[in-house]
Design an enzyme around this catalytic site. Sequence first.
Site, short mmCIF file in Angstrom:
data_model
loop_
_atom_site.label_atom_id
_atom_site.label_comp_id
_atom_site.label_asym_id
_atom_site.label_seq_id
_atom_site.Cartn_x
_atom_site.Cartn_y
_atom_site.Cartn_z
N LYS A 184 0.85 -1.20 0.00
CA LYS A 184 0.00 0.00 0.00
C LYS A 184 0.88 1.25 0.00
CE LYS A 184 -3.74 -2.40 2.35
NZ LYS A 184 -4.40 -2.74 3.62
N GLN A 218 -4.91 -1.47 9.78
CA GLN A 218 -4.73 -2.77 9.15
C GLN A 218 -5.30 -3.86 10.06
OE1 GLN A 218 -3.40 -3.34 6.02
NE2 GLN A 218 -3.96 -5.48 6.33
N ASP A 253 -11.22 2.87 4.20
CA ASP A 253 -11.74 1.52 3.93
C ASP A 253 -13.26 1.50 3.85
OD1 ASP A 253 -9.71 -0.35 3.50
OD2 ASP A 253 -9.27 -0.56 5.64
#
Length: 278
Positions: free
Chosen positions: A49, A93, A116
């Site tokens: 990422k 995460q 997200d």
Amino acid sequence: MTVILDGKKLRDKILEELKTRLEKYTLKPTLVVILVGDNPASRIYVNNKKKTAENLGINSIVINYPSDVSEQVLLDKINELNTDKNVTAILVQLPLPEHIDKFRVINAISPKKDVDGFTPENSGRLFTGEAPYVYPCTPKGIIRLLEEYNIPLEGRHAVIVGRSNIVGKPLAQMLLNRNATVTICHSHTQNLPEITKTADILVSAVGGKIIGINMIKSNCVVIDVGIFKDENGKTRGDVDFASIAPLTSYITPVPGGVGPMTIAMLMSNTVELFEKNL
Ligand code: NAP
């Protein structure tokens, strides 16, 4: 003839477009990723990422905490990032260690920086039909891939195997919003092959060898989200690709299908949140 849905090619096209889009701004987005512990898979995902973001000119900061960090430390950091004007996107995460309540941590992220799309406000908006700030990356990537290949959704029967908050449930809603008829299956579903055989579009998000040749209808579209290492250490998906691909109209490979789309959509979400914040 079977068409392979090429997630890598589409990812590259999307990243190129995002790069050009960002070139017109003097300010740049800043994506902060919170990583707890030293799970090797999480570390690889986070590094990917970061690298992808930096290639686009996105500032990318990884904050790594030891696995015994307290929940309060994470909540305090998220509150600080929420109010930091320079930070435009926050990602925690997953998975988090068991002593941390992942819902409390995710809920602490400002919905406007929730890259997200996992906070209750963003998922609530998805389910009520009010547009969320951004859509969750993996389902968004699947929809984008289907659209790129002009695969119709309206009126078609989509069967999703797997009901996680990050894939199955939001994808079901996004397909429903596009007028597909949706069935969600899970580990308690009875007669799974009877249901999957009725799918025009079959999505598998399990993480194990689950979809065999006796489970699909000819000419269906197959989207394989699963990714795991088999007994020989080989990366594979949920679907028995070699036997099933010839029977399908469209199918995603693993690797090279949904995975690259997920990272492309993370970057797309980072840019969208940045632009909404300008
Ligand atoms: P998850 O939280 O691991 O849940 C797995 C789902 O599969 C659950 O809903 C479970 O049912 C269901 N399931 C398990 N065994 C089953 C069976 N025998 N029959 C039917 N359903 C079964 O799911 P996830 O986080 O969505 O991840 C799923 C897979 O996708 C993993 O391999 C993950 O690595 C991969 N993934 C890939 C990407 C990508 O970008 N390529 C992104 C996200 C995830 P219950 O709910 O009843 O337990």
